[in-house]
Design an enzyme around this catalytic site. Structure first.
Site, PDB file in Angstrom:
ATOM      1  N   CYS A 101      -7.401  -8.067 -32.729  1.00 47.26           N
ATOM      2  CA  CYS A 101      -8.707  -7.581 -33.150  1.00 47.26           C
ATOM      3  C   CYS A 101      -8.629  -7.076 -34.601  1.00 47.26           C
ATOM      4  O   CYS A 101      -8.384  -7.859 -35.497  1.00 47.26           O
ATOM      5  CB  CYS A 101      -9.245  -6.543 -32.184  1.00 47.26           C
ATOM      6  SG  CYS A 101     -11.018  -6.202 -32.434  1.00 47.26           S
ATOM      7  N   HIS A 205      -9.514  -9.772 -27.468  1.00 43.10           N
ATOM      8  CA  HIS A 205      -8.622  -8.765 -26.895  1.00 43.10           C
ATOM      9  C   HIS A 205      -7.836  -9.355 -25.720  1.00 43.10           C
ATOM     10  O   HIS A 205      -8.364  -9.441 -24.611  1.00 43.10           O
ATOM     11  CB  HIS A 205      -9.424  -7.555 -26.400  1.00 43.10           C
ATOM     12  CG  HIS A 205      -9.976  -6.702 -27.490  1.00 43.10           C
ATOM     13  ND1 HIS A 205      -9.278  -5.651 -28.035  1.00 43.10           N
ATOM     14  CD2 HIS A 205     -11.162  -6.751 -28.159  1.00 43.10           C
ATOM     15  CE1 HIS A 205     -10.011  -5.069 -28.977  1.00 43.10           C
ATOM     16  NE2 HIS A 205     -11.157  -5.733 -29.073  1.00 43.10           N
ATOM     17  N   GLU A 207      -5.623  -7.925 -24.045  1.00 46.05           N
ATOM     18  CA  GLU A 207      -5.454  -6.873 -23.040  1.00 46.05           C
ATOM     19  C   GLU A 207      -6.677  -6.697 -22.160  1.00 46.05           C
ATOM     20  O   GLU A 207      -6.601  -6.039 -21.114  1.00 46.05           O
ATOM     21  CB  GLU A 207      -5.094  -5.548 -23.728  1.00 46.05           C
ATOM     22  CG  GLU A 207      -6.235  -4.839 -24.450  1.00 46.05           C
ATOM     23  CD  GLU A 207      -6.534  -5.358 -25.838  1.00 46.05           C
ATOM     24  OE1 GLU A 207      -7.270  -4.653 -26.569  1.00 46.05           O
ATOM     25  OE2 GLU A 207      -6.050  -6.442 -26.197  1.00 46.05           O
TER      26      GLU A 207
END
Length: 225
Positions: A101, A205, A207
């Protein structure tokens, strides 16, 4: 040189000693979620660190980031010796690097969010606001969207087609299209990933991208550029 590099790769792959993955701590809000995702993807030696000596000795480096470009750039520069250590290990030492990001956006020459702010300039280009070309398009670009690899770059081998989670109002525009590793579409094309040599940056992202994101992180952990 090529033989030496190949030997190092074979030694690492066959070694019982876990690699050290330095997860750079400069106050980024997604630090701990990225840490958890790396562990879920199979990493063992993840060190959350603000110590440049740890980064200088790491096998791999991950730079997270959320928020404004300028604030993240200032936060990174506020960690004494960190940028110099990253440059030594990545740009000179060739350690695989992943920016996530705003961590990806910081690879640019500069960001234009709330004025111009210098980036790392590892991949020349600018981070600009996403222009609204259709009133139906919402800014920020938030939610799940397609990731489409551009296979003309070696680093794109890490990126597979699929859907990932995005959250951003600014986007990276590289000077050289060869550095674009993947695209997405939000009222027009946006760069989803950039790559250069041993450097990979993703706008989305991992994650937060469930199986797709964990797959990317797992491939990064096995990447020997």
């Amino acid at each position: 040189m090529i033989r030496a590099k190949a030997a190092r790769c074979l030694q690492r792959k066959g070694s019982s000693v876990a690699e050290v993955i330095a997860l750079v701590d400069y106050g980024a809000g997604n630090l701990h979620s990225v840490h958890s995702a790396l562990l879920a993807a199979g990493a063992h030696g993840v060190e959350v660190t603000a110590d440049p000596d740890v980064v200088r000795a790491a096998d791999r480096i991950v730079l997270p980031g959320v928020g404004a470009f300028g604030a993240c750039a200032a936060g990174l520069r506020a960690v004494p010796g960190m940028i110099a250590a990253m440059e030594e290990r990545v740009m000179v030492g060739g350690a695989p690097f992943l920016g996530i990001c705003v961590g990806m956006q910081l690879l640019a020459t500069r960001g234009l969010e709330y004025g111009a702010t210098a980036g790392l300039d590892w991949i020349p280009g600018e981070v600009r606001t996403i222009e609204r070309t259709d009133p139906a398009i919402k800014i920020p670009h938030m939610g799940w969207n397609d990731v489409v690899p551009t296979p003309h770059h070696d680093g794109a081998a890490l990126i597979e087609p699929g859907e990932a989670y995005f959250l951003h109002s600014y986007h990276f525009v590289p000077d050289n299209g060869h550095h674009v590793a993947a695209m997405t579409d939000h009222g027009g094309g946006l760069v989803a990933a950039v790559a250069r040599d041993n450097i990979l940056g993703v706008q989305f992202h991992p994650e937060k991208s469930q199986a797709y994101g964990l797959g990317l992180l797992a491939r990064f952990l096995e990447w020997y550029p």
